[in-house]
Write a protein that holds these residues in place. Sequence first.
Motif, PDB file in Angstrom:
ATOM      1  N   PRO A 128       0.916  -1.176  -0.014  1.00 19.77           N
ATOM      2  CA  PRO A 128      -0.082   0.142  -0.069  1.00 19.77           C
ATOM      3  C   PRO A 128       0.934   1.069  -0.031  1.00 19.77           C
ATOM      4  CG  PRO A 128      -1.028  -1.590   1.453  1.00 19.77           C
ATOM      5  CD  PRO A 128       0.353  -2.150   1.201  1.00 19.77           C
ATOM      6  N   HIS A 129       0.286   2.364  -0.801  1.00 18.79           N
ATOM      7  CA  HIS A 129       1.267   3.711  -0.743  1.00 18.79           C
ATOM      8  C   HIS A 129       1.262   4.350   0.773  1.00 18.79           C
ATOM      9  CE1 HIS A 129       0.803   3.949  -5.251  1.00 18.79           C
ATOM     10  NE2 HIS A 129       2.025   3.589  -4.846  1.00 18.79           N
ATOM     11  N   THR A 130       0.026   4.213   1.272  1.00 20.90           N
ATOM     12  CA  THR A 130       0.113   4.894   2.516  1.00 20.90           C
ATOM     13  C   THR A 130      -0.293   3.820   3.679  1.00 20.90           C
ATOM     14  OG1 THR A 130      -2.405   5.262   2.269  1.00 20.90           O
ATOM     15  CG2 THR A 130      -0.990   7.042   1.627  1.00 20.90           C
ATOM     16  N   LEU A 131      -0.371   4.322   4.791  1.00 16.34           N
ATOM     17  CA  LEU A 131      -0.593   3.208   6.117  1.00 16.34           C
ATOM     18  C   LEU A 131      -1.794   2.659   5.906  1.00 16.34           C
ATOM     19  CD1 LEU A 131       0.712   5.354   9.208  1.00 16.34           C
ATOM     20  CD2 LEU A 131       1.965   3.706   7.871  1.00 16.34           C
ATOM     21  N   SER A 132      -1.720   1.378   6.002  1.00 13.66           N
ATOM     22  CA  SER A 132      -2.748   0.529   5.477  1.00 13.66           C
ATOM     23  C   SER A 132      -3.778   0.189   6.876  1.00 13.66           C
ATOM     24  CB  SER A 132      -2.281  -0.864   4.813  1.00 13.66           C
ATOM     25  OG  SER A 132      -3.560  -1.633   4.564  1.00 13.66           O
ATOM     26  N   THR A 133      -5.114  -0.153   6.478  1.00 11.62           N
ATOM     27  CA  THR A 133      -5.736  -0.414   7.668  1.00 11.62           C
ATOM     28  C   THR A 133      -6.198  -1.868   7.798  1.00 11.62           C
ATOM     29  OG1 THR A 133      -7.896  -0.312   6.286  1.00 11.62           O
ATOM     30  CG2 THR A 133      -7.406   1.711   7.559  1.00 11.62           C
TER      31      THR A 133
END
Length: 798
Positions: free
Chosen positions: A349-354
């Motif tokens: 994932p590009h950003t912090l993933s959930t």
Amino acid sequence: MTKGKEPIIRNFHLVCIVNLVVGIIIQFSDESEFSVDMSKIELTHIPRDLSPKTKVLDMSQNYISEIHLSDISFLIELKVLRLSHNRIQCLDFSVFKFNQDLEYLDLSYNQLQKISCHPVMSLKHLDLSFNDFDVLPICKEFGKLTQLNFLGLSATKLKQLDILPIAHLKLGYILLDLEGYYVKENEVESLQIPSTKILHLVFPPNSLFSLQVNISVNIIECLQLTNVKLNEDNCKVLIKFLSDIIRGPNLLNFTLSHMATTWKCFIRVLEFFWPRPVEYLNIYNLTIVGSINKEDFTYSKTTLKALKIEHITHTVFIFSKTALYRAFSEMNIMMLTLSDTTFIHMLCPHTLSTFKFLNFTNNVFTDSIFQECSTLVKLETLILQKNDLENLFKIGLMTKQMPSLKILDVSWNSLQYNTQDGLCTWVGSIVVLNMSSNMLTDSVFRCLPPRVNVLDLHSNRIRSIPEDVNHLEALRELNVAFNSLTKLPGCGAMSSLSVLIIEYNSISNPPGDFFQNCQKMRSIRAGNNPFQCTCELRDFIQSVGQAPSEVVEGWPDSYVCDYPESSKGTPLKDFHVSPLSCNTALLIVTIVVTVLVLAITVTTLCVYFDVPWYLRMVCQWTQTRRRARNIPLEELQRTVQFHAFISYSDHDSAWVKNELLPNLEKEDIRVCLHERNFIPGKSIVENIINCIEKSYKSIFVLSPNFVQSEWCHYELYFAHHNLFHEGSNNLILILLEPIPQDNIPSKYHKLKALMTQRTYLEWPKEKSKHGLFWANIIAAFNAKLTLVTENSDEKDPT
């Protein structure tokens, strides 16, 4: 599509099937004594010879076309009846009027066109789906089935009026088969479904989704659509249908099964569900047709918790992999499952993933998956089962930047660990690790997370567990079944171990002090090993017997002897061996004491019964017989008149005449005595020489009296001279009374020499020994010897 309600139901998410009435089947499946399975045997009717106590009857997949009252009226305890996949065309429910306990009735996949109703008040499960009904087969009597939980229906036409009889019922599961549904063009109908927890709609398998009916339901928790075929044009038709049916906040679980769609339409469907109150979205058997290109999709805030897609196929092989993988990697949900696909990779994932849960089972991911990925900081469970992973060292590096990871499943791969790769690096949060069904060896214990609590290594190539492993203090559960271990591991390096599964290995002699060293052990499965039932196993069997029954799982059925052959197949609990045979020192002491006691006993008996004398006499008899046989008959065939010349003292004449002579003469042995056979007129010396020469044997009766007789000495001298002169063995010495060597005069040196060099026979005082004594005497004479009488040439054979 392969028809069959079983695979359709199987695809339902767990949240939906909790309340299924299928539990009725499970309830009675254990009553095997009253369960009858007569499916798939080409029956044309229900047999009449069934037991009246039958409770479960399976007649599915036969050729039954009719059901009569007499077929099942006698089955008064029947609770489950399966008649699916037959040829029934019409049915009168009155045939079940005597089956007051009938709860489960499956009539799906027949040719039913009409039914005649009769209330069967006990019914909880009624399946009439996948038949040939024109209208919904709902009788007014169905409205009285207050216990009904599952209802399966099918029809080619849908009318609200047909469903009114059951509108008030609160059902748990409604299956509506719309495969044969048909409506005229531009004719739209509305259908209000009764409140239910689960609604399952099955559409035609080979047609584009085009439903000309407005279906609505007031309360619904789970919705499943089967056979959904979409393209760019009818994608909006599905979305409109979903908009109408998904209204309230109660729908938590949505399932699409056997779905074929374009990539663009698939993204639109996801986009539709994202803001909806659905929490679990499941897609089974998804086929992507056409090209796969990047589609703009902003993942807005959603209540969706989990997306599960199983078995994805696509008809094109050249496509934008970034567009495919990025659509999933950027999702802002907690749980994602993509299993049984041809995906070869997954992007970080590009950003912090959930993501907290990722399941990528049965793909073709390699060791490069999620390397240097720092955005999966919330990930707690990662399942990479059945992929192409090979290097365990790289898997450890992958987890290094997943600080929340607790559960990792990399089973069913080709993982190996080479110590030359260096020390493994794992994230310290992993507590459950599944590495079963790989190619790992003993070295894997040098490459484990430091705080792992549950470790599954079954079906690998492990031969032993190193004793010097020093970082497994937190390990509580270990599964090393189906390996090649030869001994139970100690708990020194695994001080917290409480559950051990080590069955199907090569353990033959587990240590008897295992439970003493592993005092925290609360469950062990060590059965199905090749146990050697010898002394070494005795202590282990005793320790197992003392352990609580719930600790040793599978005992005693899975614990049997494999060696030796005489004990093979014997349960360990029935194997017994004496403590004596297992204690070497005690066994040696016992044997020595037994031998000593036996030796003393035998010696005492020998002395008491004079056994040495008997043995000596038997040996003498044997030697005498052997010498007699070995001397050629020609050498014995000489002209002799007597078998024996007897020399004795006059003081011993009573014994000679009363004992010796009668026993010899009754065996036809001719004896020469000086008082009857000496020739008058000749000197005594001449008579002695003449008698010795004419006799085959010379018998000397030795006694102290014999020693004192000078004439006896002469006779002995001449006989001894004849012995050496002819080389024969003609002397028989009988010791009538013991003669001390000191009492023999020195001038009788020949007598001393004979008594020293030759074997003599002792006259036994006990009468019981006389028989053996005479046998030894008689054995010295050859029965074939020919004698001649004095002054005659006539032969006298004896």
